[in-house]
Write a protein that holds these residues in place. Structure first.
Motif, PDB file in Angstrom:
ATOM      1  N   ILE A 175      29.454  36.019  46.132  1.00  0.00           N
ATOM      2  CA  ILE A 175      30.145  34.940  45.600  1.00  0.00           C
ATOM      3  C   ILE A 175      31.075  35.458  44.637  1.00  0.00           C
ATOM      4  CG2 ILE A 175      29.870  32.634  44.506  1.00  0.00           C
ATOM      5  CD1 ILE A 175      27.079  32.324  45.760  1.00  0.00           C
ATOM      6  N   THR A 176      31.079  35.967  43.883  1.00  0.00           N
ATOM      7  CA  THR A 176      32.020  36.533  42.981  1.00  0.00           C
ATOM      8  C   THR A 176      33.092  37.155  43.635  1.00  0.00           C
ATOM      9  OG1 THR A 176      30.388  36.622  41.312  1.00  0.00           O
ATOM     10  CG2 THR A 176      32.591  37.784  40.812  1.00  0.00           C
ATOM     11  N   ILE A 193      35.319  34.682  45.574  1.00  0.00           N
ATOM     12  CA  ILE A 193      36.150  33.668  44.912  1.00  0.00           C
ATOM     13  C   ILE A 193      37.270  34.634  44.370  1.00  0.00           C
ATOM     14  CG2 ILE A 193      36.253  32.681  42.528  1.00  0.00           C
ATOM     15  CD1 ILE A 193      33.076  31.708  42.806  1.00  0.00           C
ATOM     16  N   TRP A 194      37.006  35.761  43.968  1.00  0.00           N
ATOM     17  CA  TRP A 194      38.219  36.564  43.451  1.00  0.00           C
ATOM     18  C   TRP A 194      38.890  36.911  44.424  1.00  0.00           C
ATOM     19  CZ3 TRP A 194      39.816  41.228  44.816  1.00  0.00           C
ATOM     20  CH2 TRP A 194      41.005  41.833  43.923  1.00  0.00           C
ATOM     21  N   GLY A 246      39.662  35.123  47.278  1.00  0.00           N
ATOM     22  CA  GLY A 246      40.319  33.838  47.474  1.00  0.00           C
ATOM     23  C   GLY A 246      41.427  33.611  46.578  1.00  0.00           C
ATOM     24  N   LEU A 247      41.224  33.719  45.154  1.00  0.00           N
ATOM     25  CA  LEU A 247      42.256  33.456  44.135  1.00  0.00           C
ATOM     26  C   LEU A 247      43.320  34.532  44.088  1.00  0.00           C
ATOM     27  CD1 LEU A 247      39.787  32.740  40.925  1.00  0.00           C
ATOM     28  CD2 LEU A 247      41.313  31.145  42.505  1.00  0.00           C
TER      29      LEU A 247
END
Length: 87
Positions: free
Chosen positions: A31-32, A35-36, A38-39
């Protein structure tokens, strides 16, 4: 329990507890990373939309690590060649 019979390192009350713990750690990592990633992609798209040439290669540099980690050597070499031409 006596102190001399305690196992060394991490231990769990059962095999099920150990598996749940390991699964939760692997999901947190995934998940980390998601998210990273995607950003980073969002910031790169923003740089492309704004036609901000100097900012785009900064985000491409992050791709180098991902290509290396996932053993995508072909794309890693392409990315390195791109940076060699820019610099």
């Amino acid at each position: 329990m006596e102190e001399d019979v305690l196992p060394e390192g991490e231990w769990f009350c059962s095999e099920e507890c150990r598996m749940v713990h390991e699964l939760s750690l692997s999901w947190r990592k995934k998940i980390t990373r998601l998210i990273w990633r995607g950003l980073n992609d969002k910031a790169l798209l923003d740089a492309v939309k704004e036609n901000d040439g100097p900012r785009m290669p900064r985000y491409w540099k992050f791709d180098l690590f991902e290509f290396y980690e996932r053993n995508h050597l072909k794309y890693l070499i392409y990315d390195l060649r791109l940076f060699a031409k820019i610099a």
